[in-house]
Design an enzyme around this catalytic site. Sequence first.
Site, PDB file in Angstrom:
ATOM      1  N   GLU A   1      61.953  70.375  41.666  1.00 49.53           N
ATOM      2  CA  GLU A   1      62.521  69.025  41.630  1.00 49.53           C
ATOM      3  C   GLU A   1      63.742  68.948  40.724  1.00 49.53           C
ATOM      4  O   GLU A   1      64.667  68.168  40.980  1.00 49.53           O
ATOM      5  CB  GLU A   1      61.457  68.025  41.172  1.00 49.53           C
ATOM      6  CG  GLU A   1      60.408  67.699  42.216  1.00 49.53           C
ATOM      7  CD  GLU A   1      59.372  68.790  42.386  1.00 49.53           C
ATOM      8  OE1 GLU A   1      58.652  68.790  43.399  1.00 49.53           O
ATOM      9  OE2 GLU A   1      59.291  69.666  41.482  1.00 49.53           O
TER      10      GLU A   1
ATOM     11  N   HIS B   1      48.821  63.086  41.487  1.00 47.97           N
ATOM     12  CA  HIS B   1      49.500  62.783  42.746  1.00 47.97           C
ATOM     13  C   HIS B   1      49.294  61.331  43.187  1.00 47.97           C
ATOM     14  O   HIS B   1      49.489  61.011  44.362  1.00 47.97           O
ATOM     15  CB  HIS B   1      48.979  63.710  43.863  1.00 47.97           C
ATOM     16  CG  HIS B   1      49.218  65.157  43.626  1.00 47.97           C
ATOM     17  ND1 HIS B   1      48.515  65.884  42.700  1.00 47.97           N
ATOM     18  CD2 HIS B   1      50.087  66.026  44.206  1.00 47.97           C
ATOM     19  CE1 HIS B   1      48.926  67.142  42.717  1.00 47.97           C
ATOM     20  NE2 HIS B   1      49.881  67.256  43.622  1.00 47.97           N
TER      21      HIS B   1
END
Length: 326
Positions: free
Chosen positions: A60, A129
């Site tokens: 990321e 998550h």
Amino acid sequence: MREITYLEAIRESMSQEMRSNEDVFIMGEDIGIYGGAFGLTNGMIEEFGPERVRNTPISESAISGCAVGAAMTGMRPILEIQFSDFIVIAMDNIVNQAAKMRYMFGGKAKVPMVVRLPSGSGAGFAAQHSQSLEAWMAHIPGLKIVQPSTAYDAKGLMKAAINDDNPVLFYEHKMLYNTKNEVPEEEYEIPLGKADIKKEGSDITIVSTAMMVSRSLEAAAELEKEGISVEVIDPRTLVPLDTETILESVKKTSRVLVAYEAVKRGGYGAEIASMIAESEIFDYLDAPIRRLGGVPTPIPYNPELEKAAVPQVQDIIEECRTLMNK
């Protein structure tokens, strides 16, 4: 009018923009042949090719840096981060670069990028998550924050986000992907910073976001049976925030509940509550402003504990009953 899913509406909006503007492209992990973690980009690589639907390494930090650089040099990247939780790995590029460049260059540099962020709980993905971190991002000047609750809104807001010359964080609640409502086939744009009155009422205003909008509407339907009329306001964008629509509603109803999924402590609902408290509308309140948010715990994996960690329909109903008794 046809009905399509929230997921399909976002895909359609991105595809329409990519057809009309060659500067728009998508990048992210497994978004090509695999179609992304939730299948949202299915079929797009076949239409637009690997140059414009770019699979990236699992980093990321790297892909957010590439997106910032591409945006500053004239492109309009759409960056998919598989789960919104992983934005923390890209924080330096988003917070210290994307958010500040236009200001630091006196408006001569633009950073027109969209960061797509599947967020929220309910799918059993556990603590790493399932978070809702939008309030953290809303604290940063220079970032715009979008949080659509319906397929119709998602399509129009995505178009506005892509065409904006600033970095936009686009929060997509995972549990909304398969929800459907009427969405026109033609292109349309919903301006950032314009709230929507999802239901009109006269006794209580509920300001809610993302998944909490549908739960608020369900709660409102139950409360109507008890003679309590609820107005449901969906801000749609947290930054910029449509304060006028919220304040006008509170002025009418004199009672307000702010409902959001993120942890109550420090959540964006506190910003909305303080905005109301600091406004001229404060004197119209017949009861204290109430906030309903998640409990201060990581999201559990166990489905029953997961539900207990964030507000449900019955929690909203109970809060509204409490407000009416003040």
